[in-house]
Design a protein around this motif. Structure first.
Motif, PDB file in Angstrom:
ATOM      1  N   ASP A   1      19.399  22.280  15.698  1.00 35.84           N
ATOM      2  CA  ASP A   1      19.670  23.428  14.826  1.00 35.84           C
ATOM      3  C   ASP A   1      18.412  24.188  14.420  1.00 35.84           C
ATOM      4  OD1 ASP A   1      22.476  23.539  14.736  1.00 35.84           O
ATOM      5  OD2 ASP A   1      22.533  21.913  13.265  1.00 35.84           O
ATOM      6  N   LEU A   2      17.331  24.029  15.184  1.00 39.61           N
ATOM      7  CA  LEU A   2      16.129  24.809  14.895  1.00 39.61           C
ATOM      8  C   LEU A   2      16.383  26.261  15.278  1.00 39.61           C
ATOM      9  CD1 LEU A   2      13.303  22.451  16.189  1.00 39.61           C
ATOM     10  CD2 LEU A   2      13.942  22.907  13.824  1.00 39.61           C
ATOM     11  N   VAL A   3      15.800  27.168  14.512  1.00 35.13           N
ATOM     12  CA  VAL A   3      15.968  28.600  14.778  1.00 35.13           C
ATOM     13  C   VAL A   3      15.169  28.973  16.023  1.00 35.13           C
ATOM     14  CG1 VAL A   3      15.553  30.924  13.897  1.00 35.13           C
ATOM     15  CG2 VAL A   3      16.429  29.147  12.377  1.00 35.13           C
ATOM     16  N   TYR A   4      15.800  29.737  16.903  1.00 36.29           N
ATOM     17  CA  TYR A   4      15.173  30.190  18.146  1.00 36.29           C
ATOM     18  C   TYR A   4      14.676  31.614  17.955  1.00 36.29           C
ATOM     19  CZ  TYR A   4      14.392  30.872  23.105  1.00 36.29           C
ATOM     20  OH  TYR A   4      13.814  31.124  24.329  1.00 36.29           O
ATOM     21  N   PHE A   5      13.430  31.855  18.356  1.00 35.08           N
ATOM     22  CA  PHE A   5      12.804  33.180  18.310  1.00 35.08           C
ATOM     23  C   PHE A   5      12.392  33.546  19.716  1.00 35.08           C
ATOM     24  CE2 PHE A   5      12.174  31.831  13.961  1.00 35.08           C
ATOM     25  CZ  PHE A   5      12.227  32.994  13.216  1.00 35.08           C
TER      26      PHE A   5
ATOM     27  N   MET B   1       8.548  38.640  16.273  1.00 34.98           N
ATOM     28  CA  MET B   1       9.491  38.008  17.200  1.00 34.98           C
ATOM     29  C   MET B   1      10.923  38.257  16.715  1.00 34.98           C
ATOM     30  SD  MET B   1       7.635  34.434  18.244  1.00 34.98           S
ATOM     31  CE  MET B   1       8.453  34.281  19.833  1.00 34.98           C
ATOM     32  N   THR B   2      11.852  38.286  17.642  1.00 36.40           N
ATOM     33  CA  THR B   2      13.261  38.480  17.325  1.00 36.40           C
ATOM     34  C   THR B   2      13.878  37.127  16.986  1.00 36.40           C
ATOM     35  OG1 THR B   2      13.389  40.338  18.831  1.00 36.40           O
ATOM     36  CG2 THR B   2      15.471  39.305  18.215  1.00 36.40           C
ATOM     37  N   ARG B   3      14.506  37.057  15.822  1.00 36.24           N
ATOM     38  CA  ARG B   3      15.179  35.824  15.400  1.00 36.24           C
ATOM     39  C   ARG B   3      16.554  35.797  16.042  1.00 36.24           C
ATOM     40  NH1 ARG B   3      18.556  33.395  11.587  1.00 36.24           N
ATOM     41  NH2 ARG B   3      17.639  31.601  10.510  1.00 36.24           N
ATOM     42  N   ILE B   4      16.796  34.830  16.904  1.00 31.51           N
ATOM     43  CA  ILE B   4      18.077  34.717  17.589  1.00 31.51           C
ATOM     44  C   ILE B   4      19.056  33.919  16.742  1.00 31.51           C
ATOM     45  CG2 ILE B   4      19.241  33.928  19.690  1.00 31.51           C
ATOM     46  CD1 ILE B   4      17.226  36.295  20.050  1.00 31.51           C
ATOM     47  N   GLY B   5      18.575  32.874  16.082  1.00 30.78           N
ATOM     48  CA  GLY B   5      19.414  32.068  15.207  1.00 30.78           C
ATOM     49  C   GLY B   5      19.308  30.592  15.534  1.00 30.78           C
ATOM     50  N   PRO B   6      19.995  29.769  14.742  1.00 34.25           N
ATOM     51  CA  PRO B   6      19.943  28.321  14.953  1.00 34.25           C
ATOM     52  C   PRO B   6      20.524  27.944  16.313  1.00 34.25           C
ATOM     53  CG  PRO B   6      20.961  28.833  12.845  1.00 34.25           C
ATOM     54  CD  PRO B   6      20.801  30.125  13.584  1.00 34.25           C
ATOM     55  N   ASP B   7      19.881  26.981  16.945  1.00 30.42           N
ATOM     56  CA  ASP B   7      20.338  26.495  18.243  1.00 30.42           C
ATOM     57  C   ASP B   7      21.020  25.136  18.045  1.00 30.42           C
ATOM     58  OD1 ASP B   7      20.708  25.526  20.807  1.00 30.42           O
ATOM     59  OD2 ASP B   7      18.681  25.998  21.482  1.00 30.42           O
ATOM     60  N   PRO B   8      22.349  25.107  18.124  1.00 34.61           N
ATOM     61  CA  PRO B   8      23.065  23.848  17.895  1.00 34.61           C
ATOM     62  C   PRO B   8      22.770  22.791  18.961  1.00 34.61           C
ATOM     63  CG  PRO B   8      24.561  25.507  18.724  1.00 34.61           C
ATOM     64  CD  PRO B   8      23.247  26.196  18.461  1.00 34.61           C
ATOM     65  N   HIS B   9      22.179  23.202  20.057  1.00 32.93           N
ATOM     66  CA  HIS B   9      21.852  22.266  21.130  1.00 32.93           C
ATOM     67  C   HIS B   9      20.429  21.730  21.019  1.00 32.93           C
ATOM     68  CE1 HIS B   9      25.609  23.330  23.008  1.00 32.93           C
ATOM     69  NE2 HIS B   9      25.272  24.601  22.910  1.00 32.93           N
TER      70      HIS B   9
ATOM     71  N   LEU C   1      10.798  30.367  21.641  1.00 35.68           N
ATOM     72  CA  LEU C   1      10.446  29.081  21.067  1.00 35.68           C
ATOM     73  C   LEU C   1      11.433  28.689  19.977  1.00 35.68           C
ATOM     74  CD1 LEU C   1       9.050  29.726  18.065  1.00 35.68           C
ATOM     75  CD2 LEU C   1       7.261  30.573  19.557  1.00 35.68           C
ATOM     76  N   HIS C   2      11.467  27.408  19.704  1.00 32.68           N
ATOM     77  CA  HIS C   2      12.225  26.882  18.582  1.00 32.68           C
ATOM     78  C   HIS C   2      11.230  26.685  17.442  1.00 32.68           C
ATOM     79  CE1 HIS C   2      14.955  25.792  21.880  1.00 32.68           C
ATOM     80  NE2 HIS C   2      15.897  25.983  20.961  1.00 32.68           N
ATOM     81  N   SER C   3      11.601  27.116  16.240  1.00 28.21           N
ATOM     82  CA  SER C   3      10.687  27.090  15.113  1.00 28.21           C
ATOM     83  C   SER C   3      11.060  26.017  14.099  1.00 28.21           C
ATOM     84  CB  SER C   3      10.713  28.452  14.413  1.00 28.21           C
ATOM     85  OG  SER C   3       9.944  28.411  13.229  1.00 28.21           O
ATOM     86  N   LEU C   4      10.047  25.331  13.610  1.00 32.25           N
ATOM     87  CA  LEU C   4      10.257  24.476  12.451  1.00 32.25           C
ATOM     88  C   LEU C   4      10.511  25.390  11.251  1.00 32.25           C
ATOM     89  CD1 LEU C   4       7.407  21.881  13.001  1.00 32.25           C
ATOM     90  CD2 LEU C   4       9.860  21.551  13.369  1.00 32.25           C
TER      91      LEU C   4
ATOM     92  N   GLU D   1       9.052  29.692  10.231  1.00 28.63           N
ATOM     93  CA  GLU D   1       9.903  30.851  10.523  1.00 28.63           C
ATOM     94  C   GLU D   1       9.309  32.157  10.024  1.00 28.63           C
ATOM     95  OE1 GLU D   1      14.069  30.422   9.626  1.00 28.63           O
ATOM     96  OE2 GLU D   1      13.998  28.298  10.180  1.00 28.63           O
ATOM     97  N   ASP D   2       8.745  32.164   8.824  1.00 31.42           N
ATOM     98  CA  ASP D   2       8.167  33.403   8.291  1.00 31.42           C
ATOM     99  C   ASP D   2       7.022  33.898   9.168  1.00 31.42           C
ATOM    100  OD1 ASP D   2       7.996  35.459   6.230  1.00 31.42           O
ATOM    101  OD2 ASP D   2       6.074  34.517   5.714  1.00 31.42           O
ATOM    102  N   PHE D   3       6.222  32.980   9.693  1.00 31.57           N
ATOM    103  CA  PHE D   3       5.119  33.362  10.572  1.00 31.57           C
ATOM    104  C   PHE D   3       5.631  34.102  11.802  1.00 31.57           C
ATOM    105  CE2 PHE D   3       2.559  32.355  14.329  1.00 31.57           C
ATOM    106  CZ  PHE D   3       1.364  32.955  13.972  1.00 31.57           C
ATOM    107  N   TYR D   4       6.667  33.555  12.442  1.00 33.06           N
ATOM    108  CA  TYR D   4       7.193  34.190  13.654  1.00 33.06           C
ATOM    109  C   TYR D   4       7.856  35.525  13.344  1.00 33.06           C
ATOM    110  CZ  TYR D   4       6.019  29.796  15.819  1.00 33.06           C
ATOM    111  OH  TYR D   4       5.330  28.705  16.274  1.00 33.06           O
ATOM    112  N   ASN D   5       8.451  35.644  12.164  1.00 30.18           N
ATOM    113  CA  ASN D   5       8.989  36.944  11.738  1.00 30.18           C
ATOM    114  C   ASN D   5       7.856  37.959  11.607  1.00 30.18           C
ATOM    115  OD1 ASN D   5      11.829  36.558  11.501  1.00 30.18           O
ATOM    116  ND2 ASN D   5      11.495  35.403   9.627  1.00 30.18           N
ATOM    117  N   ARG D   6       6.745  37.546  10.981  1.00 33.94           N
ATOM    118  CA  ARG D   6       5.605  38.448  10.802  1.00 33.94           C
ATOM    119  C   ARG D   6       4.947  38.811  12.125  1.00 33.94           C
ATOM    120  NH1 ARG D   6       1.735  35.713   7.421  1.00 33.94           N
ATOM    121  NH2 ARG D   6       3.036  33.863   7.561  1.00 33.94           N
ATOM    122  N   CYS D   7       5.084  37.957  13.123  1.00 34.30           N
ATOM    123  CA  CYS D   7       4.535  38.249  14.454  1.00 34.30           C
ATOM    124  C   CYS D   7       5.414  39.232  15.216  1.00 34.30           C
ATOM    125  CB  CYS D   7       4.419  36.961  15.264  1.00 34.30           C
ATOM    126  SG  CYS D   7       3.073  35.905  14.726  1.00 34.30           S
TER     127      CYS D   7
END
Length: 61
Positions: free
Chosen positions: A39-43, A28-36, A13-16, A20-26
């Motif tokens: 620029d939302l962070v993809y998890f 999930m692996t943080r992949i990084g910002p998606d320029p396409h 998913l793309h995170s607002l 982001e902190d919620f998905y980290n606590r779940c």
């Protein structure tokens, strides 16, 4: 749904920014910002991890 869609249990998913902190606590692996995608962070959860995490969450309730 992921298994039914032949994605082998993978979830991504793309995170607002405020979520982001919620998905980290779940776990999930943080992949990084998606320029396409704004620029939302993809998890993601890789193969099978989503199912294991959901089971663990249900057991802790």
């Amino acid at each position: 749904m992921s298994i039914g869609a032949t994605a082998c249990g993978r979830v991504g998913l793309h995170s607002l920014p405020q979520a982001e902190d919620f998905y980290n606590r779940c776990g999930m692996t943080r992949i990084g910002p998606d320029p396409h995608y704004y620029d939302l962070v993809y998890f993601e959860y890789p193969d099978g991890v989503a199912g294991a995490q959901l089971t663990a969450m249900r057991l802790s309730i």
